[in-house]
Design a protein around this motif. Structure first.
Motif, PDB file in Angstrom:
ATOM      1  N   ILE A 151       0.837  -1.197   0.000  1.00 24.57           N
ATOM      2  CA  ILE A 151       0.000   0.000   0.000  1.00 24.57           C
ATOM      3  C   ILE A 151       0.865   1.237   0.000  1.00 24.57           C
ATOM      4  O   ILE A 151       0.626   2.216  -0.727  1.00 24.57           O
ATOM      5  CB  ILE A 151      -0.921   0.002   1.227  1.00 24.57           C
ATOM      6  N   SER A 175       2.309   1.724  -3.417  1.00 27.94           N
ATOM      7  CA  SER A 175       1.317   2.096  -4.436  1.00 27.94           C
ATOM      8  C   SER A 175       0.789   3.494  -4.180  1.00 27.94           C
ATOM      9  O   SER A 175       0.472   4.221  -5.121  1.00 27.94           O
ATOM     10  CB  SER A 175       0.184   1.074  -4.507  1.00 27.94           C
ATOM     11  N   VAL A 234       0.779   6.019  -7.052  1.00 31.27           N
ATOM     12  CA  VAL A 234      -0.472   6.530  -7.596  1.00 31.27           C
ATOM     13  C   VAL A 234      -0.676   7.984  -7.235  1.00 31.27           C
ATOM     14  O   VAL A 234      -0.973   8.817  -8.091  1.00 31.27           O
ATOM     15  CB  VAL A 234      -1.646   5.661  -7.116  1.00 31.27           C
ATOM     16  N   VAL A 262      -1.930  -9.182   0.154  1.00 32.83           N
ATOM     17  CA  VAL A 262      -2.913  -8.249  -0.379  1.00 32.83           C
ATOM     18  C   VAL A 262      -3.439  -8.747  -1.711  1.00 32.83           C
ATOM     19  O   VAL A 262      -4.644  -8.752  -1.976  1.00 32.83           O
ATOM     20  CB  VAL A 262      -2.310  -6.838  -0.515  1.00 32.83           C
ATOM     21  N   SER A 300      -5.771 -11.675  -1.278  1.00 39.12           N
ATOM     22  CA  SER A 300      -7.029 -11.243  -0.697  1.00 39.12           C
ATOM     23  C   SER A 300      -7.883 -10.521  -1.730  1.00 39.12           C
ATOM     24  O   SER A 300      -9.092 -10.706  -1.808  1.00 39.12           O
ATOM     25  CB  SER A 300      -6.731 -10.323   0.493  1.00 39.12           C
ATOM     26  N   LEU A 301      -7.221  -9.701  -2.526  1.00 39.68           N
ATOM     27  CA  LEU A 301      -7.928  -8.923  -3.528  1.00 39.68           C
ATOM     28  C   LEU A 301      -8.668  -9.821  -4.523  1.00 39.68           C
ATOM     29  O   LEU A 301      -9.842  -9.624  -4.797  1.00 39.68           O
ATOM     30  CB  LEU A 301      -6.924  -8.037  -4.271  1.00 39.68           C
ATOM     31  N   PHE A 324     -12.351 -10.447  -2.729  1.00 43.55           N
ATOM     32  CA  PHE A 324     -13.140  -9.320  -3.226  1.00 43.55           C
ATOM     33  C   PHE A 324     -13.129  -9.232  -4.744  1.00 43.55           C
ATOM     34  O   PHE A 324     -12.855  -8.178  -5.290  1.00 43.55           O
ATOM     35  CB  PHE A 324     -12.617  -7.992  -2.653  1.00 43.55           C
ATOM     36  N   SER A 329     -15.710  -6.688  -6.099  1.00 49.44           N
ATOM     37  CA  SER A 329     -15.348  -5.301  -5.816  1.00 49.44           C
ATOM     38  C   SER A 329     -14.219  -4.858  -6.737  1.00 49.44           C
ATOM     39  O   SER A 329     -14.185  -3.714  -7.199  1.00 49.44           O
ATOM     40  CB  SER A 329     -14.887  -5.165  -4.363  1.00 49.44           C
ATOM     41  N   LEU A 330     -13.350  -5.800  -6.998  1.00 44.79           N
ATOM     42  CA  LEU A 330     -12.229  -5.480  -7.883  1.00 44.79           C
ATOM     43  C   LEU A 330     -12.742  -5.100  -9.263  1.00 44.79           C
ATOM     44  O   LEU A 330     -12.341  -4.089  -9.846  1.00 44.79           O
ATOM     45  CB  LEU A 330     -11.298  -6.693  -7.978  1.00 44.79           C
ATOM     46  N   ALA A 375     -14.335  -1.794  -9.126  1.00 42.38           N
ATOM     47  CA  ALA A 375     -13.359  -0.703  -9.110  1.00 42.38           C
ATOM     48  C   ALA A 375     -12.878  -0.428 -10.523  1.00 42.38           C
ATOM     49  O   ALA A 375     -12.744   0.732 -10.942  1.00 42.38           O
ATOM     50  CB  ALA A 375     -12.194  -1.071  -8.210  1.00 42.38           C
ATOM     51  N   ILE A 409     -15.493   1.464 -12.286  1.00 44.00           N
ATOM     52  CA  ILE A 409     -15.516   2.864 -11.841  1.00 44.00           C
ATOM     53  C   ILE A 409     -14.420   3.659 -12.533  1.00 44.00           C
ATOM     54  O   ILE A 409     -14.630   4.751 -13.034  1.00 44.00           O
ATOM     55  CB  ILE A 409     -15.361   2.936 -10.307  1.00 44.00           C
ATOM     56  N   LEU A 410     -13.279   3.073 -12.557  1.00 45.61           N
ATOM     57  CA  LEU A 410     -12.172   3.781 -13.208  1.00 45.61           C
ATOM     58  C   LEU A 410     -12.479   4.038 -14.675  1.00 45.61           C
ATOM     59  O   LEU A 410     -12.235   5.123 -15.198  1.00 45.61           O
ATOM     60  CB  LEU A 410     -10.887   2.955 -13.071  1.00 45.61           C
ATOM     61  N   ALA A 448     -14.970   6.714 -14.939  1.00 48.33           N
ATOM     62  CA  ALA A 448     -14.344   7.993 -14.633  1.00 48.33           C
ATOM     63  C   ALA A 448     -13.561   8.480 -15.832  1.00 48.33           C
ATOM     64  O   ALA A 448     -13.571   9.672 -16.175  1.00 48.33           O
ATOM     65  CB  ALA A 448     -13.440   7.852 -13.412  1.00 48.33           C
ATOM     66  N   GLY A 464     -15.950   9.706 -18.298  1.00 50.62           N
ATOM     67  CA  GLY A 464     -16.503  10.976 -17.806  1.00 50.62           C
ATOM     68  C   GLY A 464     -15.543  12.109 -18.025  1.00 50.62           C
ATOM     69  O   GLY A 464     -15.912  13.187 -18.500  1.00 50.62           O
ATOM     70  N   ALA A 465     -14.306  11.844 -17.672  1.00 49.25           N
ATOM     71  CA  ALA A 465     -13.300  12.900 -17.809  1.00 49.25           C
ATOM     72  C   ALA A 465     -13.168  13.309 -19.261  1.00 49.25           C
ATOM     73  O   ALA A 465     -13.093  14.507 -19.595  1.00 49.25           O
ATOM     74  CB  ALA A 465     -11.966  12.421 -17.254  1.00 49.25           C
ATOM     75  N   VAL A 519      -6.048  -8.548   6.357  1.00 49.40           N
ATOM     76  CA  VAL A 519      -5.537  -7.811   5.227  1.00 49.40           C
ATOM     77  C   VAL A 519      -6.610  -7.035   4.475  1.00 49.40           C
ATOM     78  O   VAL A 519      -6.329  -6.175   3.658  1.00 49.40           O
ATOM     79  CB  VAL A 519      -4.756  -8.766   4.307  1.00 49.40           C
ATOM     80  N   PHE A 567      -9.163   0.176  -2.924  1.00 45.62           N
ATOM     81  CA  PHE A 567     -10.392   0.720  -3.484  1.00 45.62           C
ATOM     82  C   PHE A 567     -10.466   2.229  -3.279  1.00 45.62           C
ATOM     83  O   PHE A 567     -10.927   2.969  -4.138  1.00 45.62           O
ATOM     84  CB  PHE A 567     -11.605   0.045  -2.859  1.00 45.62           C
ATOM     85  N   THR A 611      -8.640   3.793  -5.831  1.00 47.62           N
ATOM     86  CA  THR A 611      -9.380   3.814  -7.085  1.00 47.62           C
ATOM     87  C   THR A 611     -10.344   4.979  -7.118  1.00 47.62           C
ATOM     88  O   THR A 611     -10.406   5.751  -8.090  1.00 47.62           O
ATOM     89  CB  THR A 611     -10.189   2.510  -7.203  1.00 47.62           C
ATOM     90  N   LEU A 636     -12.474  13.132 -12.552  1.00 54.41           N
ATOM     91  CA  LEU A 636     -13.726  13.820 -12.832  1.00 54.41           C
ATOM     92  C   LEU A 636     -13.753  15.217 -12.246  1.00 54.41           C
ATOM     93  O   LEU A 636     -14.148  16.191 -12.899  1.00 54.41           O
ATOM     94  CB  LEU A 636     -14.893  13.007 -12.286  1.00 54.41           C
TER      95      LEU A 636
END
Lengths: 728, 522, 320, 109
Positions: free
Chosen positions: C109, C112, C116, C259, C262-263, C267, C270-271, C274, C277-278, C281, C284-285, D65, D73, D76, D84
């Motif tokens: 994390i 990243s 990011v 991580v 788990s991801l 999830f 959710s992945l 995500a 969503i990106l 986005a 949208g942008a 974790v 997330f 993200t 946006l």
């Protein structure tokens, strides 16, 4: 104190409040219900005629036939009924029960209570009803195809309601009839609905009657809560089975007769509720004759007679009845003297005669009252019907100054002579029916002991004289003297002879004349029951009518009834021990002479002023008006003692103003200030907080997050520190 | 499931109306409401609770078990009667607005059907939340009916109607929730079942709690009834609402208030009711007289009838507060009778308005010569409203008043009213005759007066047409039948009324007596 | 410990922050910084007594250093008048936060975040800043626009922030006291659970195992093959000759593996979300950025203002 | 990496949470007081950092974790938001030629 009075009574005496076995529940007489149903059938047929726009006299024939059927059945019922009384259940209406014992049930059904009193009433109601309907078949001719069916439908409704009133077995059904006749009266007075005066009169009649109805309604409630029943037979059982005076000093016993009295005064046009009756003359004349002279207005007498035992429990109530009756008689007679509209004179005369009847009830002669009702029904019907014939023939002319010498005109002789018969009876001319029935009342005023009853007797005698005067004033003016006439402002527009010059009065034809003759003969024959012997009880006097009263609730007011037979009325009984005398004679005997003499004086006075020296009447009026100290008298008499104005000022105007005040209060205080004002509070608060709404994102965010934050913080603190007893 | 069908069928009809072309909407509405009426009849015939306290049409769907919310419906005889009244009025309301509404007919009939569904739901609900949701949901269709199809001041009227009644009912909700919360904390789990709540509240609440609950309930129901002095929304809403809206408002919506009192206030908080009955009765009596006096000075016919509702509902409340079977019988009958006669009066006024576009008595009058059939009906329903014996109004008024009069004397029940209350209320009878007959005298009788310029009845004939007669005839028949044979309805209600009053015989303390007869008798 | 103390510390920090934000004078800003840091330090000291720590003194020192760096940078970022500086200070905040994450052994994390945020997002911000800010001469204060120099109603903003902080204080102070950090055993168990789901990893996790050892193939088998030995976890494999072979684990799965597993294992939906969503986005942008807006829209603004005026009227019909 | 877990008072969870809260609050204060739209959005990013610390601290504490996964997330969402929001800011800037948040008051009645 949850135990009702009745319970106390029952525990004291041990008698359950069930219908007494004295009154037979007669299911075999159920056909008597047809008496009630026939007018309804007639109503239905008239309604159909109206819907199908029948242009003929069919509605009249339907009505006449149905009413005649009712009359025949009434007579049959009279023949078949067994004294002392029978209950005929017809149809259930309201029945409730929520437990055992008294005051845990309420029932009022459509059932008939047949006793002699109700039979007396239904016989003359249906008989006169039939005749007058027949009369109206001719009288209403101008309205053929327009309101003809509506008129006879109204008559049918009236007959139904009147019969329901008289025949009812309980006070609630009586109330139905009571309001029903009021409604029929409203219907028929307002028959000429395009005339504002007729509409106003109809409204007035209904509303004034409603005041009386209020009294009746409250009386019914009170009777039910006191005695636990509204059925006559049960009521009378309760009343007869106990010695009431000892047990009850409560106000209910005193209040009941006064409330009933209010109802009776409303319906029978007594002081102070008589104002509607003269106005009711706006209706067609047959209606005036039938409803506002012969039948409906006697409903009040019937009510008092029917509930007479309740009145006997409170002597004061009878004193009030007597005095109100006496004063009404005098007042109405004085007004009648000064009127020019012959129908109105008859109306005031009706009020006056009803006053006599109440006087009779008040001085403990239900017999006299009933007899006067009976005779009055005939002679007043004749008088009204002759007035109607005149009105019909002279294009609505009713002013006695504009009509003269009818008896010399062709085709008007029957009218004149039948009118004379009616006038003689009304004036109490010796040996006519009115003479006997009036005497029965007048004499009793002197016999019975009561507060100022003697004065009341003299007032009544004076009134008898006035009655004779104004009655013959009409006859001498209209029927005697030289022939002259003017037409009235026509009601029936289809004559086409409007011009005064070529106006020809059209004389009554067969239907009207035959009815006039029949009823006039009836008015004369109505004297004969007095001479009949008594079948029911040899001790009593008064003939057939007394018999008819004897088997009813009103028997306490019979002449010659032994004291032992009305045990509840020690305080209000006739002064049997020491009969007062009048001119050294028995009052009954003395009255034959006194009233005869007074009547003759009245007639002679009328003859002088209105036949021989007609000018002198105007001279007298002028003389009276010229003297300041007495001028108020003729004025007040002509203006009906300003009673209408008084009502307007004391009741109508204040209520109207109160209505406006309430409406203003409603709009400006309750609605505008309180309701809308309250509703404005959020807006005011919003105005105050408006700056927060700056539109800037961040200030919105501050408020939003701050608000949420404060709430969450408080919540968190509460949870954390166990404030308010909430534990995390 | 019949009960659910009764609630959902109008809703379904509304959906179909919205989905079908506008020219069919009134037809669909008619069919839907007739079908509902048919089902209601079947349900009524099938119902075995007449005369007993039994419940019928019972059905429940578990909805939120952890909160004790089950969508439970059922009807006892009183609910059944009021449901039948609703079902009867609906087709008439649709038929009555057959030509009156020309714009946005789909929405109009859709909202009417939604309203029917909500009203039926109120009467059939046996779960408090369902009751409350339906109770509030009646406001929404009514709001739109007034706001879209009303007269000139409709926006204000609809907003006022909505906010006023809504505010009141929110307070009632607080009271309801308090009772529910008490029940939950008492027995450990939530329940919103009306019988449970009633049963608990009767004994589980202390006296002061009962008073507060009564106050909250009254806040909701008194506005709805409407009781003086919270009645001012009614004349406004009535005068602005379209005809069918007025009919349903007077015919059913006002009864929601009295029904609420009957179903909740009376059985839930008997002690408080006994304590405060005189106060409420005085309000009712003031409403009777005050409403009547105001009617007297009205010139707008519709406003007059609206104010007469204030006056009439006073009798209804008085009957409830008599707290004995007589009064309650009278009161429930009054609900039905007022629905019939006043509903019909609003229909009649609507028919007049459709022809003349005025309701002002100063402008219009003497219609008897132009519209005889209309006039016959007008006089008939006015007389029913005045309480002429033989017609329905009399029976209920009579029973309400005698119940009030005898309160305290009727053996087992702790009446706290008495003769004086009844006497003052009875003056309302005279005033009712006055204002209604004055109205009839002006509008029906007299010489013909028509507003200038309005003579073109291109759609409607001068007098009533067959459709309009069909609208009025069932109501007239109802008035006569209930006037002459009320017995079957009264017997039908007996069980339910006994149940509502079940707690009261226990509340007859030695110290409490009628203010009338007994107090004076030695 | 009186419960009021953390709130007082919070209030002190808030006052400090307010001074720094609202004042333009250096003295006040310094005083504010001092008060705020003191309050924060007090708060941290108070918090240190709540439960056990996760590391030794060194860890604590690192934590404190990074915390101080993060907070001071954050305050500078919020209070600075030049947006570019704010962005740069935000990079510093991210660095400090990443330092703390490293202390917390969340390496993946941490890196990243740096990549990011500091690498991508902040660059975007810088671009936009440069696009919007007419490359003014940052040397002269007067050139900086008014809206950057004067904060908007700092008092209410700081009060709201203080309220927010108080909520956290209220939540943190009682609730944490019972908590102890995960023990070594918990940690070992957690890693063992992860390993059990990764049987293929075993061969590479063990040094010096014979070539012919057969490791369990499925999670089910693997669960039974992990034993907790005397000095850590032991794997049990089977040689080709049928003998069991116990091997100590040398290389446990690290944070990144953890991580990552788990991801994808726990999830996945959710992945995917995500990712969507990106994508949205991005669309949208693109859409927003392509839109051409007239520079001068005063007329439009005026007309909008007019319609609003229309709604404001106070006609009696409008409501109660 | 050694598997040493000590009970020493070094960096307790509460301290991390306090720091996370402080960052969050500072971000909030900045968001509410700064008028520059870009800085406002930076402040929201700062608030994200606070959340990130809390997440990871809890993750470390329970050795669970998922906390760190959630940070991904958050990352993200932050990236999406940045894309946006910045696009919007550019649009807004083009309309009014200013980055002042107070230039936009159309939310007012």
């Amino acid at each position: 104190m949850t135990v009702s009075m009745l319970n106390i009574l029952q525990s004291a005496v041990g008698v359950p409040a069930v219908p007494m076995d004295q009154v037979v529940v007669a299911t075999d007489l159920r056909w008597a219900g047809i008496i009630l149903l026939l007018p309804l059938l007639s109503l239905l047929l008239c309604g159909l005629c109206a819907a199908m726009r029948v242009k003929s006299k069919l509605p009249a024939w339907c009505t006449v036939a149905c009413l005649a059927g009712s009359f025949v059945l009434s007579v049959l019922l009279y023949v078949n009924y067994n004294p002392p009384g029978e209950v005929i259940p017809l149809l259930s209406w309201m029945n409730l029960s929520w437990g055992d014992g008294a005051l845990n049930s309420f029932s009022a059904n459509f059932a008939l209570y047949i006793d002699s009193l109700s039979l007396l009433w239904i016989m003359f109601v249906t008989g006169l009803g039939t005749l007058i309907a027949y009369y109206a078949s001719e009288y209403m001719e101008p309205d053929l195809g327009k309101g003809y069916a509506r008129f006879f439908a109204g008559v049918s409704v009236f007959l139904f309601a009147m019969l329901a009133l008289v025949l009812s077995d309980n006070l609630v059904m009586l109330y139905l009839g009571w309001e029903g006749v009021g409604f029929a009266s409203y219907w028929l007075i307002g028959y000429y609905y395009t005339r504002p005066a007729a509409v106003a009169a109809a409204k007035k009649a209904f509303i004034v009657n409603r005041i009386g109805d209020l009294g009746l309604a409250l009386a019914v409630y009170l009777i039910w809560t006191t005695f636990g029943t509204v059925q006559y037979d049960e009521l009378m059982t309760v009343l007869e089975s106990h010695s009431w005076r000892a047990e009850f000093e409560g106000w209910t016993i005193s209040a009941i007769p006064f409330l009933l009295m209010l109802a009776a005064f409303g319906k029978s046009a007594q002081l102070p509720l008589y104002v509607w009756l003269p106005d009711a003359m706006e209706g067609p004349t047959p209606v005036s004759a039938l409803i506002h002279a012969a039948t409906m207005v006697t409903a009040g007498i019937y009510l008092v007679a029917r509930t007479y035992p309740l009145f006997l429990l409170e002597p004061v109530s009878l004193h009030v009845v007597a005095w109100v009756g006496g004063l009404t008689a005098l007042l109405a007679a004085t007004i009648g003297m000064a009127q020019y509209d012959i129908k109105r004179i008859m109306a005031y005369s009706t009020v006056s005669q009803l006053g006599y009847m109440f006087l009779g009830l008040g001085v403990l002669t239900t017999y006299g009252a009933a007899y006067h009702v009976f005779t009055h029904a005939f002679f007043k019907a004749v008088l009204f019907l002759t007035c109607g014939a005149i009105m019909h023939g002279f294009a609505g002319q009713l002013d006695l100054r504009k009509l003269s010498g009818l008896r010399h005109m062709k085709g008007w002789r029957i009218t004149s002579w039948t009118m004379l018969i009616g006038c003689l009876c009304l004036a109490g001319f010796p040996l006519t029916s009115g003479y006997f029935s009036k005497d029965a009342i007048l004499a009793e005023a002197f016999v019975t002991q009561g507060p100022g009853f003697e004065i009341l007797g003299w007032i009544a005698i004076l009134t008898a004289g006035l009655t004779a005067y104004y009655t013959f004033r009409v006859w001498f003016r209209v029927c005697a003297g030289p022939v002259s006439y003017e037409p009235g402002d026509e009601l029936h527009d289809d004559h086409g002879d409007h011009g005064h010059g070529d106006f020809h009065p059209h004389a009554p034809r067969f239907a009207i004349n035959s009815v006039l003759v029949v009823i006039a003969v009836g008015a004369l024959v109505a004297a004969t029951p007095y001479f009949m012997s008594n079948k029911a009880d040899a001790n009593i006097a008064g003939g057939w009518v007394a018999d008819m009263v004897h088997d009813s609730t009103a028997r306490a007011g019979l002449p010659g009834l032994a004291e032992s037979q009305h045990p509840h009325s020690e305080e209000v009984s006739h002064g049997a021990h020491e009969h007062p005398t009048l001119f050294g004679m028995d009052p009954h005997k003395a009255m034959y002479f006194v009233s005869g003499a007074v009547g003759l004086i009245g007639i002679l006075l009328a003859a002088y002023l209105h036949l021989w020296k007609r000018k002198s009447a105007d001279a007298l009026r002028g003389w009276l008006l010229a003297r300041g100290w007495i001028a108020w008298l003729p004025r007040a008499m002509e203006r009906k003692w300003y009673v209408d104005e008084l009502y307007h000022a004391l009741v109508r105007a204040p209520l109207w103003i109160l209505g406006h005040i309430c409406y203003a209060f409603d709009r400006f205080i309750i609605d505008a200030v309180i309701v809308d004002g309250t509703a404005r509070v959020p807006r005011l608060i919003a105005r105050w907080l408006q700056p927060l709404q700056s539109g800037a994102v961040q200030s919105h965010a501050v408020v939003m997050i701050g608000g949420v934050g404060i709430i969450v913080l408080l919540l968190a603190l509460c949870l954390r520190f166990e404030w308010l007893g909430v534990v995390l | 499931m019949l009960g659910w069908l009764l609630i959902l069928l109008p809703l379904l009809t509304a959906v179909i109306i919205m989905a079908s072309p506008a020219r069919f909407s009134r037809l669909v509405a008619m069919l839907g409401s007739l079908a509902t009426l048919g089902i209601a009849m079947v349900a009524a015939i099938d119902f075995d609770g007449w005369g007993t306290g039994r419940w019928g049409l019972e059905s429940s769907i578990t909805f939120l078990p952890e909160l004790g919310v089950t969508l439970e419906i059922g009807a006892d005889s009183v609910s059944m009667l009021l449901m039948l009244l609703t079902a009867l009025l609906m087709p008439l309301a649709v038929l009555g607005s057959w030509t009156a509404v020309v714009d946005r007919t789909r929405e109009y009939f859709g909202w009417l059907m939604v309203l029917a569904s909500a009203m039926t739901g109120v009467f059939l609900a046996r779960d408090l939340l369902l009751f409350y949701i339906c109770f509030e949901f009646t406001l929404i269709p009514m709001f739109f009916l007034i706001a879209i199809y009303g007269s000139t001041n409709r926006a204000f009227a609809s907003v006022k109607f909505f906010i006023y009644t809504f505010l009141g009912s929110l307070l009632a909700l607080v009271g309801f929730l308090y009772v529910a919360w008490s029940l939950a904390s008492h027995q450990g789990e939530w329940s919103f079942s009306i019988p449970d709540l009633v049963h608990f509240a009767q004994t589980g609440l202390t006296s002061s709690e009962q008073v507060w609950v009564l106050a909250a309930l009254m806040a909701g129901f008194a506005v709805k009834i409407p009781l003086f002095p919270v009645h001012t929304w009614l004349p406004l809403a009535h005068t602005e609402a379209p005809t069918a809206g007025s009919v349903l408002l007077a015919g059913v919506l006002l009864k929601l208030g009295t029904y609420g009192l009957y179903r909740f206030a009376l059985p839930m908080v008997p002690e408080a009711v006994v304590e405060f009955a005189p106060v409420l009765a005085i309000l009712a009596i003031v409403g009777i007289l005050y409403g009547a006096l105001i009617c007297w000075v009205q010139t707008d016919v519709k406003k007059l009838v609206a104010y007469s509702s204030v006056s009439h509902l006073g009798f209804c409340v008085l009957g409830l507060l008599a707290l004995n079977p007589l009064g309650l019988q009278g009161s429930v009958l009054y609900m039905i009778n007022h629905g019939l006669s006043t509903g019909a009066l609003f229909f009649l006024i609507g028919m007049m308005y459709e022809r003349y576009h005025t309701r002002d008595m100063n402008v219009i009058g003497g219609l008897a010569s132009k519209m005889p059939i209309w006039s016959c009906f007008m006089v008939f329903f006015v007389l029913a409203s005045v309480g002429l014996p033989g017609l329905n109004g009399f029976v209920s008024e009579f029973l309400c008043l005698i119940g009030t009069f005898a309160a305290g004397d009727t053996g087992a029940y702790p009446g706290v009213l008495g003769p004086w209350f009844a006497a003052f209320a009875a003056i309302g009878m005279i005033l009712a005759a006055m204002y209604l007959l004055i109205m009839v005298g002006k509008v029906v009788f007299g010489s013909l007066r028509e507003p200038a310029g309005v003579h073109a009845h291109d759609v409607l004939p001068a007098d009533l047409n067959a459709r309009e007669i069909v609208v009025l005839a069932p109501l007239a028949i109802g008035c006569v039948v209930l006037g002459i044979q009320p017995d079957f309805v009264m017997h039908a209600m007996e069980g339910s009324i006994a149940e509502t009053l079940a707690m009261y015989p226990d509340l007859v303390p030695e110290s409490m007596h009628a203010m009338g007869i007994k107090g004076v008798t030695p | 410990m009186p419960t009021i103390l953390p709130y007082i510390a919070t209030a002190a920090s808030a006052i400090g922050l307010l001074l720094v934000l609202a004042s333009t004078q250096r003295v006040f800003r310094l005083i504010g910084s001092a008060v705020g840091l003191a309050g924060l330090a007090w708060l941290l000291w108070l918090a240190s007594s709540l439960g056990d720590g996760i590391g030794d003194v060194a860890t604590e020192v690192f934590f404190l250093v990074f915390a101080a760096l993060a907070v001071t940078s954050a305050v500078r970022m919020v209070s600075g008048v030049k947006p570019v500086y704010s962005a740069l200070f935000f990079v510093l905040v991210i660095m400090a936060v990443c330092g703390m994450l490293v202390v917390l052994e969340a390496f993946f994390i941490a890196f990243s975040l740096v990549i990011v945020y500091a690498g991508a997002i902040l660059i975007t911000y810088m671009f936009v800043l440069m696009l919007a800010q007419q490359a003014s001469d940052t040397e002269h204060e007067s050139e900086i626009p008014q809206y950057d120099r004067a904060p908007r109603d700092p008092v209410s903003g700081v009060i709201v922030a203080a309220i927010f902080m108080s909520i956290i204080v209220t939540a943190v102070f009682p609730a944490i006291s019972q908590m102890t950090p995960a023990s070594a055993a918990d940690r070992a168990q957690s890693q063992a659970d992860l390993l059990a789901r990764l049987p293929r990893q075993w061969a590479s996790s063990v040094d010096g195992a014979p070539e012919d050892v057969v490791w369990p193939k499925t999670t089910q088998e693997a669960m039974g093959a992990i034993k907790v030995g005397v000095d850590g976890l032991v794997f049990q494999g089977v040689t080709s000759s049928g003998q069991t072979f116990n091997a100590p684990i040398d290389r446990l799965p690290g944070n990144t593996q953890h991580v990552g597993w788990s991801l994808v294992a726990s999830f996945p939906a959710s992945l995917e979300l995500a990712g969507v969503i990106l994508l949205m986005a991005m669309f949208g942008a693109v859409v927003l950025a392509r839109r051409q807006v007239e520079h001068a829209d005063e007329a439009l603004a005026a007309s909008v203002g007019d319609t609003h005026a229309g709604f404001e009227d106070d006609s009696p019909e409008a409501g109660l | 990496m050694t598997m040493v877990a000590t009970a020493m008072a070094g960096g307790s969870l509460a301290q991390y949470l306090i720091i996370s809260g402080v960052l969050m609050s500072i971000g909030l204060a900045g968001f509410l007081t700064r008028r520059n739209l870009i800085v406002m959005f930076l402040c929201t990013e700062l608030m994200f950092q606070g959340v990130v610390i809390a997440m990871v601290a809890f993750s470390r504490w329970h050795w669970e974790v998922s906390g760190q996964v959630f940070v991904i997330f958050i990352l993200t969402v932050a990236a999406a938001e940045a894309a946006l929001a910045l696009a919007l800011v550019v649009l807004l800037y083009r309309r009014r030629d200013t980055l002042d948040a107070e230039a936009w008051t159309e939310l007012r009645e």
